[in-house]
Design a protein around this motif. Structure first.
Motif, short mmCIF file in Angstrom:
data_model
loop_
_atom_site.label_atom_id
_atom_site.label_comp_id
_atom_site.label_asym_id
_atom_site.label_seq_id
_atom_site.Cartn_x
_atom_site.Cartn_y
_atom_site.Cartn_z
N LEU A 32 -5.21 -51.75 46.85
CA LEU A 32 -4.42 -51.36 45.58
C LEU A 32 -5.19 -52.23 45.05
O LEU A 32 -5.67 -52.01 44.21
CB LEU A 32 -3.03 -52.21 45.97
CG LEU A 32 -1.92 -52.11 44.71
CD1 LEU A 32 -1.89 -50.37 44.82
CD2 LEU A 32 -0.90 -52.86 44.67
N ILE A 33 -5.42 -53.69 45.33
CA ILE A 33 -6.20 -55.08 44.15
C ILE A 33 -7.30 -54.04 43.70
O ILE A 33 -8.28 -54.03 42.74
CB ILE A 33 -6.19 -55.88 44.56
CG1 ILE A 33 -5.45 -57.14 45.36
CG2 ILE A 33 -7.21 -57.06 44.59
CD1 ILE A 33 -4.97 -58.20 45.88
N CYS A 34 -8.19 -54.10 44.87
CA CYS A 34 -9.68 -52.79 44.49
C CYS A 34 -9.62 -52.33 44.09
O CYS A 34 -10.18 -51.80 42.91
CB CYS A 34 -10.51 -52.97 45.79
SG CYS A 34 -10.77 -54.41 46.72
N ALA A 35 -8.75 -51.82 44.40
CA ALA A 35 -8.28 -49.78 43.22
C ALA A 35 -8.01 -50.16 42.19
O ALA A 35 -8.10 -49.26 40.99
CB ALA A 35 -7.99 -48.39 44.51
N GLU A 36 -6.34 -51.00 41.85
CA GLU A 36 -6.06 -50.48 41.23
C GLU A 36 -5.83 -51.79 40.04
O GLU A 36 -6.15 -51.52 38.67
CB GLU A 36 -4.45 -49.95 41.09
CG GLU A 36 -3.55 -49.08 41.44
CD GLU A 36 -4.24 -48.21 40.42
OE1 GLU A 36 -3.25 -48.09 40.07
OE2 GLU A 36 -5.03 -46.36 40.68
N VAL A 37 -5.79 -53.05 40.29
CA VAL A 37 -6.57 -54.05 40.13
C VAL A 37 -7.93 -54.50 38.86
O VAL A 37 -8.26 -53.95 37.95
CB VAL A 37 -5.75 -55.89 40.27
CG1 VAL A 37 -6.79 -56.88 39.91
CG2 VAL A 37 -4.91 -55.16 41.22
N PHE A 38 -8.68 -54.41 39.96
CA PHE A 38 -10.88 -54.10 39.34
C PHE A 38 -10.54 -52.82 38.89
O PHE A 38 -11.66 -52.74 37.76
CB PHE A 38 -11.28 -53.63 40.55
CG PHE A 38 -11.07 -55.18 41.29
CD1 PHE A 38 -10.38 -56.41 41.00
CD2 PHE A 38 -11.90 -55.27 41.90
CE1 PHE A 38 -10.72 -57.59 41.52
CE2 PHE A 38 -12.49 -56.41 42.83
CZ PHE A 38 -11.85 -57.76 42.59
N SER A 39 -9.72 -51.32 38.52
CA SER A 39 -10.11 -50.40 37.93
C SER A 39 -8.74 -50.79 36.66
O SER A 39 -9.03 -49.82 35.14
CB SER A 39 -9.63 -49.01 38.43
OG SER A 39 -8.53 -48.87 38.13
N GLY A 40 -7.97 -51.56 36.40
CA GLY A 40 -7.29 -52.10 35.43
C GLY A 40 -5.86 -50.46 35.31
O GLY A 40 -5.05 -50.66 34.59
#
Length: 359
Positions: A32-40
């Motif tokens: 979730l962090i790599c996909a949703e946080v790093f993409s904002g």
């Protein structure tokens, strides 16, 4: 497929349920962090939003473990095989979110025009963003958290290696992700709150998952058993069936365009068929160095730190330039990587054919 591969890479042993639940939830948070946080993508509504935990988290969780299970069971765990599994992962952006047809906002506004019926930049979600950021990177991190996983995914050690290519890749992740985090942050205060929530969740789940991640046979964490895999299949079937019509139904293109999208599935599946399954490497042939975990944390901190600084910059200013340029690079790079994956598969298929004839 070789019987030894089925023996070593097939159905994993059935560990105590408590030994895999928290590690899986922890790895799901990494995805979730790599996909949703790093993409904002989830920053403006907030990581704490119910939609994130009722829909988004489980969407990534189910896709990630569905394809890791298939990878382990078939032995197709090379870097290029995993990239092709990642393309199949990323194709949810057509049927569920409709991004490749209707843009990031779902309103039909595409960032830089079209390439055929698809958004030029938006198609990069299928061919590079999700294969790399939602699948390969989280799986590489999982191998750091549970070192025994490297037996099945030894190629992923490259991401944390000392080579010039690996260092360049990590620098590019920071360069490409930080402006996106900054522009989608919702402001420095909102970003700070999101980061605080993420850090608390990571701390709690890391403590709970610790004993399970120390398992000398971590295969059972990423490869679901029979009933668990069936549950993943049922969940994904319901997810696609419901969200196909419920989420942005007005964004669906014509039937011929929808059917054309199945060509992408055919390309990825063909590539996987060309690649051969393989056995896990011996346990004493893999290791995780302490510096690798430190390096991974450094990349995470640098992306968020730089994103915080850039979140102060006005949204409509120069910060938009690297985001657009990177979107173009992503699309072209995605097509290139797909071509390389297929080429590597053809080479491998020919080598096997020659070896068979010689034998």
């Amino acid at each position: 497929m070789d019987e030894r591969i089925l023996e070593h890479g097939g159905s994993p042993p059935s560990p105590p349920r408590s030994g895999v639940v928290f590690p899986r939830l922890f790895i799901g948070l990494v995805v979730l962090i790599c996909a949703e946080v790093f993409s904002g993508a989830s920053l403006q509504i907030g990581i704490w939003h119910p939609w994130t935990w009722l829909v988004t988290y489980w969407l990534y969780f189910a896709h990630f473990f569905f394809f890791t299970t298939l990878a382990v069971r078939t032995g197709r765990t090379s870097l290029w095989s995993l990239y092709l599994w990642g393309i199949l992962f990323g194709l949810y952006e057509s049927w569920i979110s409709k991004v490749i047809w209707a843009g990031y906002g779902g309103d039909g506004k595409l960032l830089l025009g079209r390439i055929g019926p698809y958004g030029f930049c938006e198609i990069s979600m299928v061919f590079i963003f999700h294969p790399v950021m939602s699948f390969l990177i989280p799986l590489a991190v999982a191998c750091l958290l549970c070192p025994s996983l490297r037996r099945w995914f030894p190629d992923l050690a490259w991401f944390t290696g000392r080579t010039r290519g690996a260092r360049g890749m990590r620098a590019y992740i920071v360069f490409s992700a930080a402006p996106v985090v900054g522009i989608n942050s919702g402001g420095p205060l909102n970003l700070a709150i999101n980061v605080a929530v993420v850090l608390v969740l990571l701390l709690v789940l890391s403590r709970l998952a610790g004993p399970g991640l120390a398992n000398p046979d971590g295969r059972s964490i990423v490869a679901f058993g029979r009933w668990g895999f069936l549950a993943l299949c049922v969940y994904l079937f319901l997810l696609y069936g419901v969200m196909y019509r419920l989420l942005r139904p007005d964004a669906l293109p014509s039937v011929p365009v929808q059917l054309l999208t199945f060509v992408f599935y055919a390309i990825a599946i063909l590539g996987l068929c060309l690649h051969h399954g393989r056995e896990p490497v011996p346990a004493d042939a893999v290791q995780v160095e302490p510096r690798e975990k430190t390096m991974a944390l450094g990349v995470f901190a640098t992306v968020l730190g730089a994103g915080f600084v850039l979140s102060i910059v006005p949204r409509g200013s120069v910060i938009f330039i690297p985001v657009v340029l990177n979107s173009i690079v992503w699309t072209l790079m995605g097509f290139l990587l797909t071509g390389i994956a297929l080429y590597q598969g053809v080479r491998e298929f020919r080598r096997r054919a020659v070896a068979h004839e010689s034998g």
